[in-house]
Design a protein around this motif. Structure first.
Motif, PDB file in Angstrom:
ATOM      1  N   THR A 166       0.818  -1.211   0.000  1.00  0.00           N
ATOM      2  CA  THR A 166       0.000   0.000   0.000  1.00  0.00           C
ATOM      3  C   THR A 166       0.850   1.258   0.000  1.00  0.00           C
ATOM      4  N   ARG A 167       2.185   1.112   0.067  1.00  0.00           N
ATOM      5  CA  ARG A 167       3.045   2.286  -0.115  1.00  0.00           C
ATOM      6  C   ARG A 167       3.049   2.719  -1.573  1.00  0.00           C
ATOM      7  N   ASN A 168       2.435   1.937  -2.447  1.00  0.00           N
ATOM      8  CA  ASN A 168       2.298   2.324  -3.843  1.00  0.00           C
ATOM      9  C   ASN A 168       1.084   3.248  -3.980  1.00  0.00           C
ATOM     10  N   LEU A 169       1.284   4.387  -4.644  1.00  0.00           N
ATOM     11  CA  LEU A 169       0.221   5.382  -4.745  1.00  0.00           C
ATOM     12  C   LEU A 169      -0.992   4.856  -5.511  1.00  0.00           C
ATOM     13  N   LEU A 170      -0.767   4.092  -6.570  1.00  0.00           N
ATOM     14  CA  LEU A 170      -1.881   3.564  -7.346  1.00  0.00           C
ATOM     15  C   LEU A 170      -2.636   2.480  -6.582  1.00  0.00           C
ATOM     16  N   ARG A 171      -1.907   1.602  -5.903  1.00  0.00           N
ATOM     17  CA  ARG A 171      -2.584   0.572  -5.104  1.00  0.00           C
ATOM     18  C   ARG A 171      -3.437   1.220  -4.017  1.00  0.00           C
ATOM     19  N   PHE A 172      -2.883   2.241  -3.366  1.00  0.00           N
ATOM     20  CA  PHE A 172      -3.655   2.937  -2.338  1.00  0.00           C
ATOM     21  C   PHE A 172      -4.908   3.556  -2.940  1.00  0.00           C
ATOM     22  N   THR A 173      -4.771   4.247  -4.066  1.00  0.00           N
ATOM     23  CA  THR A 173      -5.895   4.964  -4.664  1.00  0.00           C
ATOM     24  C   THR A 173      -7.014   4.036  -5.104  1.00  0.00           C
ATOM     25  N   PHE A 174      -6.651   2.872  -5.657  1.00  0.00           N
ATOM     26  CA  PHE A 174      -7.664   2.020  -6.277  1.00  0.00           C
ATOM     27  C   PHE A 174      -8.082   0.813  -5.440  1.00  0.00           C
ATOM     28  N   THR A 175      -7.323   0.454  -4.415  1.00  0.00           N
ATOM     29  CA  THR A 175      -7.685  -0.749  -3.660  1.00  0.00           C
ATOM     30  C   THR A 175      -7.959  -0.487  -2.183  1.00  0.00           C
ATOM     31  N   GLN A 176      -7.698   0.727  -1.705  1.00  0.00           N
ATOM     32  CA  GLN A 176      -7.940   1.032  -0.300  1.00  0.00           C
ATOM     33  C   GLN A 176      -9.181   1.909  -0.149  1.00  0.00           C
ATOM     34  N   PRO A 177     -10.222   1.431   0.555  1.00  0.00           N
ATOM     35  CA  PRO A 177     -11.428   2.247   0.738  1.00  0.00           C
ATOM     36  C   PRO A 177     -11.146   3.617   1.346  1.00  0.00           C
ATOM     37  N   LEU A 178     -10.103   3.722   2.181  1.00  0.00           N
ATOM     38  CA  LEU A 178      -9.779   5.009   2.798  1.00  0.00           C
ATOM     39  C   LEU A 178      -9.473   6.076   1.761  1.00  0.00           C
ATOM     40  N   ALA A 179      -8.933   5.672   0.611  1.00  0.00           N
ATOM     41  CA  ALA A 179      -8.572   6.644  -0.420  1.00  0.00           C
ATOM     42  C   ALA A 179      -9.804   7.370  -0.944  1.00  0.00           C
ATOM     43  N   ARG A 180     -10.895   6.652  -1.123  1.00  0.00           N
ATOM     44  CA  ARG A 180     -12.120   7.279  -1.635  1.00  0.00           C
ATOM     45  C   ARG A 180     -12.701   8.266  -0.632  1.00  0.00           C
ATOM     46  N   GLU A 181     -12.446   8.035   0.645  1.00  0.00           N
ATOM     47  CA  GLU A 181     -12.911   8.970   1.665  1.00  0.00           C
ATOM     48  C   GLU A 181     -11.973  10.171   1.783  1.00  0.00           C
ATOM     49  N   LEU A 182     -10.678   9.930   1.617  1.00  0.00           N
ATOM     50  CA  LEU A 182      -9.693  10.986   1.814  1.00  0.00           C
ATOM     51  C   LEU A 182      -9.630  11.954   0.639  1.00  0.00           C
ATOM     52  N   ILE A 183      -9.663  11.444  -0.588  1.00  0.00           N
ATOM     53  CA  ILE A 183      -9.460  12.269  -1.777  1.00  0.00           C
ATOM     54  C   ILE A 183     -10.782  12.872  -2.229  1.00  0.00           C
ATOM     55  N   VAL A 184     -10.839  14.194  -2.264  1.00  0.00           N
ATOM     56  CA  VAL A 184     -12.029  14.899  -2.744  1.00  0.00           C
ATOM     57  C   VAL A 184     -12.147  14.705  -4.256  1.00  0.00           C
ATOM     58  N   ASP A 185     -13.378  14.422  -4.740  1.00  0.00           N
ATOM     59  CA  ASP A 185     -13.638  14.162  -6.163  1.00  0.00           C
ATOM     60  C   ASP A 185     -12.759  13.007  -6.636  1.00  0.00           C
ATOM     61  N   TRP A 186     -12.901  11.880  -5.938  1.00  0.00           N
ATOM     62  CA  TRP A 186     -12.042  10.721  -6.196  1.00  0.00           C
ATOM     63  C   TRP A 186     -12.059  10.302  -7.658  1.00  0.00           C
ATOM     64  N   GLU A 187     -13.212  10.251  -8.290  1.00  0.00           N
ATOM     65  CA  GLU A 187     -13.329   9.772  -9.670  1.00  0.00           C
ATOM     66  C   GLU A 187     -12.452  10.584 -10.620  1.00  0.00           C
ATOM     67  N   THR A 188     -12.547  11.895 -10.533  1.00  0.00           N
ATOM     68  CA  THR A 188     -11.755  12.757 -11.419  1.00  0.00           C
ATOM     69  C   THR A 188     -10.268  12.600 -11.167  1.00  0.00           C
ATOM     70  N   ARG A 189      -9.878  12.598  -9.878  1.00  0.00           N
ATOM     71  CA  ARG A 189      -8.465  12.497  -9.540  1.00  0.00           C
ATOM     72  C   ARG A 189      -7.903  11.122  -9.925  1.00  0.00           C
ATOM     73  N   ALA A 190      -8.681  10.062  -9.709  1.00  0.00           N
ATOM     74  CA  ALA A 190      -8.206   8.719 -10.034  1.00  0.00           C
ATOM     75  C   ALA A 190      -8.023   8.550 -11.536  1.00  0.00           C
ATOM     76  N   ARG A 191      -8.964   9.055 -12.303  1.00  0.00           N
ATOM     77  CA  ARG A 191      -8.849   8.980 -13.760  1.00  0.00           C
ATOM     78  C   ARG A 191      -7.603   9.727 -14.241  1.00  0.00           C
ATOM     79  N   ARG A 192      -7.384  10.909 -13.660  1.00  0.00           N
ATOM     80  CA  ARG A 192      -6.225  11.705 -14.046  1.00  0.00           C
ATOM     81  C   ARG A 192      -4.920  10.996 -13.660  1.00  0.00           C
ATOM     82  N   LEU A 193      -4.942  10.336 -12.522  1.00  0.00           N
ATOM     83  CA  LEU A 193      -3.754   9.633 -12.047  1.00  0.00           C
ATOM     84  C   LEU A 193      -3.344   8.524 -13.016  1.00  0.00           C
ATOM     85  N   VAL A 194      -4.325   7.800 -13.547  1.00  0.00           N
ATOM     86  CA  VAL A 194      -4.030   6.725 -14.493  1.00  0.00           C
ATOM     87  C   VAL A 194      -3.466   7.298 -15.790  1.00  0.00           C
ATOM     88  N   ALA A 195      -4.025   8.413 -16.261  1.00  0.00           N
ATOM     89  CA  ALA A 195      -3.506   9.047 -17.480  1.00  0.00           C
ATOM     90  C   ALA A 195      -2.063   9.496 -17.286  1.00  0.00           C
TER      91      ALA A 195
END
Length: 280
Positions: A166-195
């Protein structure tokens, strides 16, 4: 979070290099309208975007050769021809770099690489920053971070995180439920992160650690698989980053990313608080 993954999506995640090049070019051709390149709309179009013949005309290449490129046939593509395709498709700087990496060609517009830097100095620098700061490697594993970053990124960099993966930023963002609570507008930020990761990883896409990370994330997260299959490419941008912190409440930062000279596989990310303060 839905952890199921369809086999139909998985098939698109690991094409051959020639086919990956063709899929990337086709996706960006279909996004470009005739008006955007100064062509009349013409009669009704059966497919979105420009026709293959129109792109070939803009590039000064034969329609047959261009069609073979899109079809993923193993044809030779010179750096000059690729540069004309990049201009015709109005690719961004990140998208252009990605195109040349897919074709295993060097962009003639890029400068020659110089000597490498010492990463130890970069890792040590993070301790000197008085804001949340961390260092990422080429798979976006956190190599170093300061106390402020540990306080901010609950579930990723804090001491309570026991799983090293979970020290990996992508694993944290996409597999840890806490990430969806912590990051505002998770969908937009996650999509941008993959790009951003698609652009960042193209130089080492076939390295075992990178390939394993992509495959694991695609299997674990439908969202990651969907974003990865979209072929979106973007530069890692700064700007506003907002968080719903479990103790501090709503927090806003400006993100700045630094890359050491000639070591673009490593990056120092710094978050500068917009409000009165971030977690201390």
């Amino acid at each position: 979070m839905n952890l199921s993954h369809s086999s139909s999506t998985a098939k698109t995640l690991d094409p051959t290099p020639a086919r990956a090049l063709g899929e990337f070019i086709r996706a960006h051709r279909e996004r470009l309208s005739p008006n955007a390149v100064g062509l009349p709309p013409g009669p009704r179009r059966r497919t979105p975007g420009l026709r293959r013949e129109e792109v070939a005309q803009l590039c000064g290449v034969s329609p047959t050769w261009y069609t073979w490129i899109e079809q993923g046939r193993p044809v030779s593509a010179s750096a000059d021809a690729l540069a004309r395709i990049a201009v015709a498709l109005q690719l961004s700087r990140a998208e252009r770099a990605y195109l040349f990496e897919l074709a295993a060609q060097r962009d003639p517009a890029e400068p020659d690489p110089a000597a490498s830097d010492a990463p130890a100095a970069l890792i040590e620098t993070v301790k000197l920053v008085d804001s949340p700061a961390y260092v990422l490697d080429r798979q976006w594993n956190a190599l170093a971070w300061n106390r402020q970053a540990a306080d901010l990124f609950v579930g990723w960099l804090d001491e309570g995180t026991s799983d090293a993966q979970t020290r990996n930023l992508l694993r944290f963002t996409f597999t840890q439920p806490l990430a969806r609570e912590l990051i505002v507008d998770w969908e937009t930020r996650a999509r941008r992160l993959v790009a951003e990761f698609r652009a960042d990883s193209i130089r080492h896409l076939n390295d075992a650690p990178t390939r394993a990370l992509i495959d694991a994330l695609a299997s674990a997260s439908d969202d990651f698989a969907r974003f990865w299959a979209s072929q979106d490419v973007g530069e890692r941008e700064g700007g506003l980053r907002e968080f719903n912190h479990p103790r501090e409440g709503r927090l806003a930062y400006d993100q700045i990313t630094f890359k050491p000279a000639q070591r673009e596989d490593l990056k120092l990310v710094v978050l500068v608080a917009r409000g009165p303060r971030g977690p201390r």
